[in-house]
Design a protein around this motif. Sequence first.
Motif, mmCIF file in Angstrom:
data_model
loop_
_atom_site.group_PDB
_atom_site.id
_atom_site.type_symbol
_atom_site.label_atom_id
_atom_site.label_comp_id
_atom_site.label_asym_id
_atom_site.label_seq_id
_atom_site.Cartn_x
_atom_site.Cartn_y
_atom_site.Cartn_z
ATOM 1 N N GLN A 6 0.854 -1.058 0.010
ATOM 2 C CA GLN A 6 0.180 -0.019 0.062
ATOM 3 C C GLN A 6 1.000 1.147 0.007
ATOM 4 O O GLN A 6 1.733 1.331 0.842
ATOM 5 C CB GLN A 6 -1.047 0.087 1.246
ATOM 6 N N LYS A 50 1.127 5.164 0.025
ATOM 7 C CA LYS A 50 0.022 6.289 0.480
ATOM 8 C C LYS A 50 0.845 7.574 0.341
ATOM 9 O O LYS A 50 1.772 7.519 0.943
ATOM 10 C CB LYS A 50 -0.655 6.152 1.529
ATOM 11 N N ARG A 65 -3.261 12.320 0.382
ATOM 12 C CA ARG A 65 -4.113 11.599 0.988
ATOM 13 C C ARG A 65 -4.799 10.481 0.238
ATOM 14 O O ARG A 65 -5.685 9.829 0.706
ATOM 15 C CB ARG A 65 -5.349 12.403 1.587
ATOM 16 N N GLN A 66 -4.021 10.256 -1.071
ATOM 17 C CA GLN A 66 -4.456 9.226 -1.680
ATOM 18 C C GLN A 66 -3.783 7.861 -1.607
ATOM 19 O O GLN A 66 -2.627 8.000 -1.447
ATOM 20 C CB GLN A 66 -4.714 9.687 -3.265
ATOM 21 N N GLN A 67 -4.171 6.626 -2.020
ATOM 22 C CA GLN A 67 -3.487 5.586 -1.737
ATOM 23 C C GLN A 67 -3.427 4.729 -3.081
ATOM 24 O O GLN A 67 -4.647 4.721 -3.626
ATOM 25 C CB GLN A 67 -4.004 4.645 -0.586
ATOM 26 N N ARG A 68 -2.473 3.936 -3.561
ATOM 27 C CA ARG A 68 -2.420 2.972 -4.388
ATOM 28 C C ARG A 68 -2.133 1.599 -3.808
ATOM 29 O O ARG A 68 -1.032 1.523 -2.965
ATOM 30 C CB ARG A 68 -1.425 3.394 -5.631
ATOM 31 N N GLU A 69 -2.587 0.599 -4.541
ATOM 32 C CA GLU A 69 -2.115 -0.858 -4.153
ATOM 33 C C GLU A 69 -1.361 -1.526 -5.034
ATOM 34 O O GLU A 69 -1.757 -1.482 -6.163
ATOM 35 C CB GLU A 69 -3.187 -1.582 -3.402
#
Length: 379
Positions: free
Chosen positions: A62, A64, A111-115
């Motif tokens: 994750q 972020k 504040r965005q998240q990528r996985e």
Amino acid sequence: MMYFLSRCHSLLASSLLVLIAGISWGEETVPPPVDHIAPVLVVKTISPAEIHLGRSATYQLQVKNLGQQAAEIVVVQVALPTDARLLSASPQPGTIEEGVARFNLGKIAPRQQREIRLELKPEKTGPIQLQARTSFATQNETQIQVRQAKLELHCSAPIEIGYGDRVQYQVTVSNTGDGTAEDVIVTPTFPSETHIDQSSTDPMTFVQLAPGESQVVHFSVNALTEKALDARFTARGSMDQMAETEWHTLVTRPRLEIVVDGPSIRYLHRNGEYIVRVKNPGDAPAQHIDVEMAIPFGLKILGTSKEGLCSQEENLLCWKIPQLNPSEEVTWSVYTRAVEEGRQVPQAKAKSRDGLSAVDQISTDVVLRPQLFAAVINE
């Protein structure tokens, strides 16, 4: 380039699986200060508590952004373990070279998240290491206001003036742009014969002209050109800003002409008439004109059609014309009697107060009247 490391522990057939993919050691990440303006990426790993040899397991990375600015062109490079086989990945890596899978995540907003999901299958017991490295770019905008000075020239001067009079020019140089004009030089160009002195036609320099600022320059010359006086003014700044303007002044000038007409031959003791014409062929009024006509003593003055002064001692006639307008002509007659033989030359002069003058004369030959005799002869 930024690097983030973390570790979690998992038992696998009495073997230790080691995953390095965060910014701190242990299962909990340590966030940066919340007032950080630049992008801050943290990588958190999620994995099963245990796995058996021969089975696959899914690992999550994750990523972020805890910062207050977007991270551009985010790339996560995962060094795949040599003792495990990668079965699948989501999203698909862009490249896998020399055991390193490269994932292009693009832009991650604040504040965005990528996985990233990895399905790995260990192939032997023992510790397995998984290391992730992230890189990104930040976007920084710098606004530079481009300004430009713009010069304008305006001239004010008489549109008509008399010959020989002084012409005063008022030239206004203005900066109508939004930038400062520096080292502005205003240069006049006049015909050389009109110059009064060097100071009256010297260029004028202004160190600075702020946006919206105007300055006034004065120049002066004498109107000594025929028909017209053409002036040109140029303003030039240090950055090659340039403005030009021209001014055309009509130069008016009175002129005088005088013509004397009369007989070319006159018999002795006969009367004769001389006509005097004074004309202004110029384009301005001629003021205060004095006219004199000198009569030779071989001609006796009998009178004139226009009242004037007469000097019998000098045989001189005088008249005054207060004003003679353009194209206007004044004419009068002088009556004489031939009292002496020979060539007689009456001469007329006209002169104005401002220096204009004209002269003309005519020659008259006075001769004896021919005598005729008649004889009668009787045969």
